[in-house]
Scaffold this motif. Structure first.
Motif, PDB file in Angstrom:
ATOM      1  N   MET A   1       0.833  -1.197   0.000  1.00 38.94           N
ATOM      2  CA  MET A   1       0.000   0.000   0.000  1.00 38.94           C
ATOM      3  C   MET A   1       0.874   1.256   0.000  1.00 38.94           C
ATOM      4  O   MET A   1       0.600   2.224  -0.724  1.00 38.94           O
ATOM      5  CB  MET A   1      -0.921  -0.001   1.210  1.00 38.94           C
ATOM      6  CG  MET A   1      -1.864   1.205   1.260  1.00 38.94           C
ATOM      7  SD  MET A   1      -3.114   1.163  -0.036  1.00 38.94           S
ATOM      8  CE  MET A   1      -4.220  -0.096   0.653  1.00 38.94           C
ATOM      9  N   GLN A   2       1.954   1.229   0.754  1.00 36.93           N
ATOM     10  CA  GLN A   2       2.849   2.381   0.825  1.00 36.93           C
ATOM     11  C   GLN A   2       3.504   2.638  -0.539  1.00 36.93           C
ATOM     12  O   GLN A   2       3.631   3.777  -0.983  1.00 36.93           O
ATOM     13  CB  GLN A   2       3.922   2.166   1.890  1.00 36.93           C
ATOM     14  CG  GLN A   2       4.869   3.357   2.056  1.00 36.93           C
ATOM     15  CD  GLN A   2       5.895   3.132   3.152  1.00 36.93           C
ATOM     16  OE1 GLN A   2       5.901   2.084   3.804  1.00 36.93           O
ATOM     17  NE2 GLN A   2       6.760   4.104   3.360  1.00 36.93           N
ATOM     18  N   ASP A   3       3.937   1.528  -1.203  1.00 33.82           N
ATOM     19  CA  ASP A   3       4.554   1.665  -2.525  1.00 33.82           C
ATOM     20  C   ASP A   3       3.586   2.306  -3.522  1.00 33.82           C
ATOM     21  O   ASP A   3       3.961   3.207  -4.292  1.00 33.82           O
ATOM     22  CB  ASP A   3       4.995   0.298  -3.061  1.00 33.82           C
ATOM     23  CG  ASP A   3       6.217  -0.238  -2.336  1.00 33.82           C
ATOM     24  OD1 ASP A   3       6.923   0.570  -1.698  1.00 33.82           O
ATOM     25  OD2 ASP A   3       6.455  -1.457  -2.395  1.00 33.82           O
ATOM     26  N   VAL A   4       2.336   1.821  -3.503  1.00 39.61           N
ATOM     27  CA  VAL A   4       1.327   2.356  -4.424  1.00 39.61           C
ATOM     28  C   VAL A   4       1.062   3.826  -4.118  1.00 39.61           C
ATOM     29  O   VAL A   4       0.976   4.659  -5.025  1.00 39.61           O
ATOM     30  CB  VAL A   4       0.027   1.540  -4.340  1.00 39.61           C
ATOM     31  CG1 VAL A   4      -1.077   2.213  -5.152  1.00 39.61           C
ATOM     32  CG2 VAL A   4       0.250   0.128  -4.854  1.00 39.61           C
ATOM     33  N   GLN A   5       0.922   4.139  -2.845  1.00 34.94           N
ATOM     34  CA  GLN A   5       0.625   5.527  -2.463  1.00 34.94           C
ATOM     35  C   GLN A   5       1.782   6.454  -2.819  1.00 34.94           C
ATOM     36  O   GLN A   5       1.553   7.593  -3.259  1.00 34.94           O
ATOM     37  CB  GLN A   5       0.321   5.595  -0.968  1.00 34.94           C
ATOM     38  CG  GLN A   5      -1.012   4.936  -0.594  1.00 34.94           C
ATOM     39  CD  GLN A   5      -1.234   4.849   0.901  1.00 34.94           C
ATOM     40  OE1 GLN A   5      -0.277   4.945   1.684  1.00 34.94           O
ATOM     41  NE2 GLN A   5      -2.477   4.659   1.312  1.00 34.94           N
ATOM     42  N   GLU A   6       3.020   5.973  -2.638  1.00 33.84           N
ATOM     43  CA  GLU A   6       4.175   6.800  -3.002  1.00 33.84           C
ATOM     44  C   GLU A   6       4.217   7.047  -4.511  1.00 33.84           C
ATOM     45  O   GLU A   6       4.474   8.154  -4.972  1.00 33.84           O
ATOM     46  CB  GLU A   6       5.473   6.135  -2.533  1.00 33.84           C
ATOM     47  CG  GLU A   6       5.666   6.177  -1.023  1.00 33.84           C
ATOM     48  CD  GLU A   6       6.919   5.450  -0.586  1.00 33.84           C
ATOM     49  OE1 GLU A   6       7.568   4.807  -1.452  1.00 33.84           O
ATOM     50  OE2 GLU A   6       7.259   5.491   0.608  1.00 33.84           O
ATOM     51  N   GLU A   7       3.966   5.971  -5.274  1.00 32.77           N
ATOM     52  CA  GLU A   7       3.985   6.130  -6.730  1.00 32.77           C
ATOM     53  C   GLU A   7       2.850   7.043  -7.190  1.00 32.77           C
ATOM     54  O   GLU A   7       3.023   7.883  -8.076  1.00 32.77           O
ATOM     55  CB  GLU A   7       3.859   4.764  -7.422  1.00 32.77           C
ATOM     56  CG  GLU A   7       3.972   4.876  -8.941  1.00 32.77           C
ATOM     57  CD  GLU A   7       4.009   3.530  -9.623  1.00 32.77           C
ATOM     58  OE1 GLU A   7       4.078   3.513 -10.860  1.00 32.77           O
ATOM     59  OE2 GLU A   7       3.952   2.503  -8.920  1.00 32.77           O
ATOM     60  N   ARG A   8       1.693   6.907  -6.550  1.00 34.32           N
ATOM     61  CA  ARG A   8       0.566   7.750  -6.924  1.00 34.32           C
ATOM     62  C   ARG A   8       0.852   9.217  -6.591  1.00 34.32           C
ATOM     63  O   ARG A   8       0.485  10.121  -7.345  1.00 34.32           O
ATOM     64  CB  ARG A   8      -0.694   7.279  -6.210  1.00 34.32           C
ATOM     65  CG  ARG A   8      -1.957   7.948  -6.736  1.00 34.32           C
ATOM     66  CD  ARG A   8      -3.204   7.454  -6.069  1.00 34.32           C
ATOM     67  NE  ARG A   8      -4.371   8.137  -6.604  1.00 34.32           N
ATOM     68  CZ  ARG A   8      -5.573   8.112  -6.046  1.00 34.32           C
ATOM     69  NH1 ARG A   8      -5.770   7.432  -4.940  1.00 34.32           N
ATOM     70  NH2 ARG A   8      -6.569   8.772  -6.596  1.00 34.32           N
ATOM     71  N   ALA A   9       1.512   9.448  -5.464  1.00 25.74           N
ATOM     72  CA  ALA A   9       1.872  10.815  -5.091  1.00 25.74           C
ATOM     73  C   ALA A   9       2.819  11.422  -6.130  1.00 25.74           C
ATOM     74  O   ALA A   9       2.700  12.589  -6.504  1.00 25.74           O
ATOM     75  CB  ALA A   9       2.520  10.833  -3.698  1.00 25.74           C
ATOM     76  N   GLN A  10       3.768  10.572  -6.622  1.00 26.71           N
ATOM     77  CA  GLN A  10       4.686  11.054  -7.647  1.00 26.71           C
ATOM     78  C   GLN A  10       3.945  11.374  -8.938  1.00 26.71           C
ATOM     79  O   GLN A  10       4.217  12.387  -9.603  1.00 26.71           O
ATOM     80  CB  GLN A  10       5.763   9.985  -7.919  1.00 26.71           C
ATOM     81  CG  GLN A  10       6.807  10.393  -8.954  1.00 26.71           C
ATOM     82  CD  GLN A  10       7.601  11.602  -8.517  1.00 26.71           C
ATOM     83  OE1 GLN A  10       8.126  11.642  -7.413  1.00 26.71           O
ATOM     84  NE2 GLN A  10       7.679  12.601  -9.384  1.00 26.71           N
ATOM     85  N   VAL A  11       2.985  10.506  -9.290  1.00 23.50           N
ATOM     86  CA  VAL A  11       2.184  10.742 -10.498  1.00 23.50           C
ATOM     87  C   VAL A  11       1.409  12.046 -10.371  1.00 23.50           C
ATOM     88  O   VAL A  11       1.331  12.850 -11.314  1.00 23.50           O
ATOM     89  CB  VAL A  11       1.226   9.561 -10.753  1.00 23.50           C
ATOM     90  CG1 VAL A  11       0.204   9.913 -11.834  1.00 23.50           C
ATOM     91  CG2 VAL A  11       2.005   8.318 -11.170  1.00 23.50           C
ATOM     92  N   GLN A  12       0.812  12.268  -9.207  1.00 21.86           N
ATOM     93  CA  GLN A  12       0.031  13.491  -9.005  1.00 21.86           C
ATOM     94  C   GLN A  12       0.923  14.732  -9.035  1.00 21.86           C
ATOM     95  O   GLN A  12       0.513  15.792  -9.534  1.00 21.86           O
ATOM     96  CB  GLN A  12      -0.734  13.395  -7.681  1.00 21.86           C
ATOM     97  CG  GLN A  12      -1.865  12.366  -7.717  1.00 21.86           C
ATOM     98  CD  GLN A  12      -2.523  12.162  -6.374  1.00 21.86           C
ATOM     99  OE1 GLN A  12      -1.961  12.512  -5.332  1.00 21.86           O
ATOM    100  NE2 GLN A  12      -3.708  11.570  -6.380  1.00 21.86           N
ATOM    101  N   ASN A  13       2.152  14.604  -8.527  1.00 22.10           N
ATOM    102  CA  ASN A  13       3.104  15.721  -8.630  1.00 22.10           C
ATOM    103  C   ASN A  13       3.432  16.020 -10.088  1.00 22.10           C
ATOM    104  O   ASN A  13       3.503  17.175 -10.511  1.00 22.10           O
ATOM    105  CB  ASN A  13       4.391  15.396  -7.861  1.00 22.10           C
ATOM    106  CG  ASN A  13       4.216  15.488  -6.360  1.00 22.10           C
ATOM    107  OD1 ASN A  13       3.314  16.179  -5.872  1.00 22.10           O
ATOM    108  ND2 ASN A  13       5.054  14.787  -5.609  1.00 22.10           N
ATOM    109  N   ASN A  14       3.635  14.932 -10.853  1.00 20.61           N
ATOM    110  CA  ASN A  14       3.932  15.100 -12.270  1.00 20.61           C
ATOM    111  C   ASN A  14       2.736  15.715 -13.013  1.00 20.61           C
ATOM    112  O   ASN A  14       2.909  16.490 -13.958  1.00 20.61           O
ATOM    113  CB  ASN A  14       4.304  13.761 -12.904  1.00 20.61           C
ATOM    114  CG  ASN A  14       5.642  13.246 -12.401  1.00 20.61           C
ATOM    115  OD1 ASN A  14       6.472  14.010 -11.919  1.00 20.61           O
ATOM    116  ND2 ASN A  14       5.856  11.947 -12.492  1.00 20.61           N
TER     117      ASN A  14
END
Length: 410
Positions: free
Chosen positions: A30-43
């Protein structure tokens, strides 16, 4: 600007996890997904900000183009006025030259008059000098008459010569003035022509910059759409992980029972899973995905369906949702995210690709877009700009972004 998405979530870690996973493993996933999603949203935020910057630059360029067009119009008008004035001045110079010719004719006439007067004097007094005119007089009155005639002729000659010189000087001054004006106008014309070339060059550069910005804007919009697709896919994965965690915590009293239950009911569990479950089709391992014509047929029934972020149903699809849905209509359950689909089945080369294979493209990230291969370098997919449609892999956009990654569902 294309941001590289960070941590990749593998299909096995996200969708194949069994009910025996511990809370710690679920939390890590869950943490990995949330971190990747946060990066996507930043992008996504970066892409939107850059799109806004491009729009502002486009507006500024439009103003520059308008300004150069206005400058070109004014410069053209000035050139036309200058050319008209040059023509007029040339006509004036030609007129002065005609006046000079007329004056020369008058000078000749005046000389003839002088000549006639001298001849007349000679006829009356012979070919004689001024003194001879005086001393050759027959009488005093004749002498006075002769002297008066000589004086008048001399005065007349003087006036004629002075008038002649004055006329010449006036014409020469007038001609010089017009020549100076003509020279200035010709210099101005040369300068205006140079200015026109400079303005045209500026306009062409502005137009070229404008086209580049339009391409950049289109690329950014494409990337934004792909990032939105990725964000929605990650949201789905996040939801699935949450559901699996809840099922793991509430579905069995201990892990050993969960493992036994999962082992004994593997086939039925796979058949009853949703579009996000990973199912390897062992029965079709040797047949290849080329036989899945029914998946392609199902896909064609959705041609024209709009692209919808995270869409997984007939009302709207994203790229991975469409592929998963089409294979589902053929009775084949495959994941509904590009992260999982890029690992499904086996890898084959494009030269050996068959209709029904999955082809991937590097859009917002490596293998970020997926479609169903149709043969002849064509594929069917949910495109962010046209919805469900057939696309040509030889086109500039898709050939540039084709990753070379092809998977055969087995």
């Amino acid at each position: 600007m294309k941001k590289v998405i960070g941590t990749a979530i593998t299909a096995g870690a996200v969708l194949v996890g069994s009910v025996c996973l511990t809370d710690t493993v679920h939390a890590e996933q869950m943490q990995d997904v949330q971190e990747e999603r946060a990066q996507v949203q930043n992008n996504l935020s970066d892409a939107e900000a850059e799109i806004a910057d491009v729009m502002a630059e486009l507006e500024e360029l439009n103003e520059k183009v308008d300004s150069t067009n206005e400058a070109l119009d004014k410069n053209k008008q000035k050139m036309n006025e200058t050319e008209e004035e040059i023509t007029q001045t040339e006509d004036e110079v030609a007129g002065i030259e005609e006046d000079v010719q007329v004056l020369e004719e008058k000078i000749v006439e005046r000389k003839e008059v002088l000549k006639e007067r001298i001849v007349s004097l000679q006829e009356n007094g012979g070919n004689i000098s001024y003194l001879e005119v005086i001393f050759g007089s027959k009488s005093f009155s004749n002498m006075i008459s002769r002297m008066s005639a000589v004086s008048k002729i001399a005065d007349s000659d003087k006036k004629l010569m002075e008038q002649q010189e004055a006329d010449k000087a006036e014409l020469q001054e007038k001609k010089d003035d017009r020549q100076d004006k003509l020279s200035g106008l010709q210099d101005m014309k040369v300068e205006l022509e140079g200015m026109n070339e400079t303005i045209v060059a500026q306009k062409e550069q502005n137009e070229a910059d404008k086209e580049e910005l339009k391409k950049k804007k289109q690329n950014l919009n494409d990337m934004k759409a792909e990032l939105e697709d990725k964000d929605s896919s990650l949201a789905s994965i996040e939801e699935e992980l949450s559901e699996r965690r809840d099922q793991s915590n509430g579905g069995s009293s201990d892990n050993s029972n969960a493992v036994a239950s999962a082992s004994s009911s593997n086939s039925s569990s796979a058949d009853s899973s949703d579009d996000g479950d990973l199912k390897q089709l062992s029965d079709n391992t040797d047949k290849g995905s080329g036989q899945y014509s029914s998946a392609i047929d199902a896909g064609f029934t959705q041609t024209g369906t709009p692209y919808v972020t995270a869409g997984k149903g007939p009302g709207g699809f994203d790229c991975s949702g469409f592929v998963s849905w089409a294979f589902g209509q053929a009775g084949v359950s495959i994941p509904s995210s590009t992260s999982a689909l890029q690992s499904v089945g086996s890898k084959v080369s494009l030269s050996n690709a068959q209709p029904g294979d999955l082809v991937f493209f590097d859009t917002y990230k490596t293998n970020g877009h997926v479609g169903i291969y149709l043969g002849d370098n064509k594929f069917l997919g949910a495109q962010s700009s046209t919805g469900v449609d057939v696309a040509d892999m030889n086109s500039t956009y898709w050939s540039k972004n084709f990753s070379g990654h092809v998977r055969r569902v087995q």
